[in-house]
Design a protein around this motif. Structure first.
Motif, PDB file in Angstrom:
ATOM      1  N   LEU A   7       0.817  -1.211   0.000  1.00  0.00           N
ATOM      2  CA  LEU A   7       0.000   0.000   0.000  1.00  0.00           C
ATOM      3  C   LEU A   7       0.856   1.269   0.000  1.00  0.00           C
ATOM      4  N   PHE A   8       1.871   1.300   0.857  1.00  0.00           N
ATOM      5  CA  PHE A   8       2.651   2.530   0.956  1.00  0.00           C
ATOM      6  C   PHE A   8       3.579   2.703  -0.242  1.00  0.00           C
ATOM      7  N   ILE A  11       1.362   4.343  -2.676  1.00  0.00           N
ATOM      8  CA  ILE A  11       1.202   5.768  -2.344  1.00  0.00           C
ATOM      9  C   ILE A  11       2.430   6.552  -2.796  1.00  0.00           C
ATOM     10  N   PHE A  30       3.078  11.803   4.563  1.00  0.00           N
ATOM     11  CA  PHE A  30       1.685  12.065   4.197  1.00  0.00           C
ATOM     12  C   PHE A  30       0.801  11.934   5.432  1.00  0.00           C
ATOM     13  N   TYR A  31      -0.379  12.566   5.361  1.00  0.00           N
ATOM     14  CA  TYR A  31      -1.305  12.513   6.494  1.00  0.00           C
ATOM     15  C   TYR A  31      -1.940  11.129   6.600  1.00  0.00           C
ATOM     16  N   ASP A  32      -2.096  10.673   7.838  1.00  0.00           N
ATOM     17  CA  ASP A  32      -2.793   9.411   8.081  1.00  0.00           C
ATOM     18  C   ASP A  32      -4.260   9.563   7.690  1.00  0.00           C
ATOM     19  N   ILE A  33      -4.798   8.532   7.033  1.00  0.00           N
ATOM     20  CA  ILE A  33      -6.180   8.582   6.533  1.00  0.00           C
ATOM     21  C   ILE A  33      -7.195   8.524   7.678  1.00  0.00           C
ATOM     22  N   GLU A  34      -6.753   8.006   8.818  1.00  0.00           N
ATOM     23  CA  GLU A  34      -7.643   7.877   9.981  1.00  0.00           C
ATOM     24  C   GLU A  34      -6.955   8.524  11.180  1.00  0.00           C
ATOM     25  N   HIS A  40      -1.661  14.137  12.661  1.00  0.00           N
ATOM     26  CA  HIS A  40      -1.230  12.731  12.594  1.00  0.00           C
ATOM     27  C   HIS A  40      -0.756  12.457  11.176  1.00  0.00           C
ATOM     28  N   ASN A  89       5.060   1.121  15.154  1.00  0.00           N
ATOM     29  CA  ASN A  89       4.449  -0.139  15.533  1.00  0.00           C
ATOM     30  C   ASN A  89       5.173  -1.230  14.747  1.00  0.00           C
ATOM     31  N   GLY A  95       0.566  -3.774  16.856  1.00  0.00           N
ATOM     32  CA  GLY A  95      -0.461  -3.029  16.130  1.00  0.00           C
ATOM     33  C   GLY A  95      -0.104  -2.654  14.709  1.00  0.00           C
ATOM     34  N   GLN A  96       0.997  -3.206  14.176  1.00  0.00           N
ATOM     35  CA  GLN A  96       1.347  -2.876  12.788  1.00  0.00           C
ATOM     36  C   GLN A  96       0.362  -3.537  11.827  1.00  0.00           C
ATOM     37  N   THR A  97      -0.202  -2.745  10.926  1.00  0.00           N
ATOM     38  CA  THR A  97      -1.162  -3.265   9.939  1.00  0.00           C
ATOM     39  C   THR A  97      -0.670  -3.099   8.508  1.00  0.00           C
ATOM     40  N   VAL A  98       0.248  -2.161   8.290  1.00  0.00           N
ATOM     41  CA  VAL A  98       0.829  -1.963   6.955  1.00  0.00           C
ATOM     42  C   VAL A  98       2.309  -2.305   7.057  1.00  0.00           C
ATOM     43  N   HIS A 102       6.846   2.652   8.825  1.00  0.00           N
ATOM     44  CA  HIS A 102       6.322   4.023   8.871  1.00  0.00           C
ATOM     45  C   HIS A 102       6.430   4.544  10.289  1.00  0.00           C
ATOM     46  N   HIS A 104       4.850   7.003  12.817  1.00  0.00           N
ATOM     47  CA  HIS A 104       3.691   7.845  13.108  1.00  0.00           C
ATOM     48  C   HIS A 104       4.166   9.083  13.863  1.00  0.00           C
TER      49      HIS A 104
HETATM   50  P1  AMP Z   1       0.051   0.751  11.620  1.00  0.00           P
HETATM   51  O1  AMP Z   1      -1.226   0.233  12.210  1.00  0.00           O
HETATM   52  O2  AMP Z   1       1.071   1.211  12.616  1.00  0.00           O
HETATM   53  O3  AMP Z   1       0.614  -0.238  10.612  1.00  0.00           O
HETATM   54  O4  AMP Z   1      -0.337   2.070  10.847  1.00  0.00           O
HETATM   55  C1  AMP Z   1      -0.898   2.069   9.585  1.00  0.00           C
HETATM   56  C2  AMP Z   1      -1.539   3.411   9.432  1.00  0.00           C
HETATM   57  O5  AMP Z   1      -1.771   3.647   8.059  1.00  0.00           O
HETATM   58  C3  AMP Z   1      -2.888   3.549  10.148  1.00  0.00           C
HETATM   59  O6  AMP Z   1      -2.818   4.613  11.085  1.00  0.00           O
HETATM   60  C4  AMP Z   1      -3.862   3.828   9.016  1.00  0.00           C
HETATM   61  O7  AMP Z   1      -4.866   4.740   9.369  1.00  0.00           O
HETATM   62  C5  AMP Z   1      -2.949   4.390   7.931  1.00  0.00           C
HETATM   63  N1  AMP Z   1      -3.422   4.215   6.582  1.00  0.00           N
HETATM   64  C6  AMP Z   1      -3.964   3.105   6.023  1.00  0.00           C
HETATM   65  N2  AMP Z   1      -4.259   3.314   4.732  1.00  0.00           N
HETATM   66  C7  AMP Z   1      -3.892   4.599   4.464  1.00  0.00           C
HETATM   67  C8  AMP Z   1      -3.966   5.434   3.306  1.00  0.00           C
HETATM   68  N3  AMP Z   1      -4.449   4.996   2.137  1.00  0.00           N
HETATM   69  N4  AMP Z   1      -3.511   6.703   3.393  1.00  0.00           N
HETATM   70  C9  AMP Z   1      -3.028   7.169   4.567  1.00  0.00           C
HETATM   71  N5  AMP Z   1      -2.921   6.434   5.691  1.00  0.00           N
HETATM   72  C10 AMP Z   1      -3.356   5.175   5.643  1.00  0.00           C
END
Ligand code: AMP
Ligand code: ZN
Length: 121
Positions: A7-8, A11, A30-34, A40, A89, A95-98, A102, A104
């Motif tokens: 994903l990143f 981007i 870039f700004y976090d989407i959430e 953030h 993360n 809590g890492q999802t991507v 990155h 934060h």
């Molecule tokens: P982490 O959970 O530490 O891996 O953080 C991943 C972050 O990426 C979360 O805070 C998401 O809100 C953010 N995120 C996911 N998709 C996007 C996107 N398309 N653009 C910007 N931020 C994103």
């Protein structure tokens, strides 16, 4: 090195839109989407590294640049006096999802500590 399905990386390549704050040869922000705070944003190396625990000795310079840029941008976005939370993360339990490193940067409100598990919120 870019990763096709990351994903990143998408981007960074501009294949997925983002609210870009900064870009140079090595670093993208870039700004976090959430957003979880009034400010953030995420700072990433352009080079695809899945997690902090995959960092190699040759990545030291780019990670230094990433950290340097994160604090410059934090100051530019008004956080110099109040401070900010700088967070990696690393892997699932943290809590890492991507899975592209990155940093934060969160600021503009009081942060809690320690980071309790979600069920305690
Ligand atoms: P982490 O959970 O530490 O891996 O953080 C991943 C972050 O990426 C979360 O805070 C998401 O809100 C953010 N995120 C996911 N998709 C996007 C996107 N398309 N653009 C910007 N931020 C994103
Ligand atoms: Zn990537």
């Amino acid at each position: 090195m870019m990763s096709e399905n990351c994903l990143f990386c998408k981007i960074i390549r501009g294949e997925i839109p983002s609210k870009k704050i900064y870009e140079d040869d090595d670093v993208f922000a870039f700004y976090d989407i959430e957003p979880q705070a009034p400010v953030h944003f995420l700072v990433v190396p352009k080079h695809h590294i899945p997690t902090l625990m995959d960092m190699q000795p040759c990545d030291s310079e780019i990670m230094g640049k990433l950290l340097y840029r994160a604090q410059v941008l934090a100051k530019e976005l008004g956080l110099e006096e109040s401070g900010a939370r700088f967070v990696f993360n690393c892997k699932a339990e943290a809590g890492q999802t991507v899975f592209h490193i990155h940093l934060h940067v969160l600021g503009g409100r009081q942060m809690g500590w320690p980071p309790y598990p979600p069920e305690n919120h």
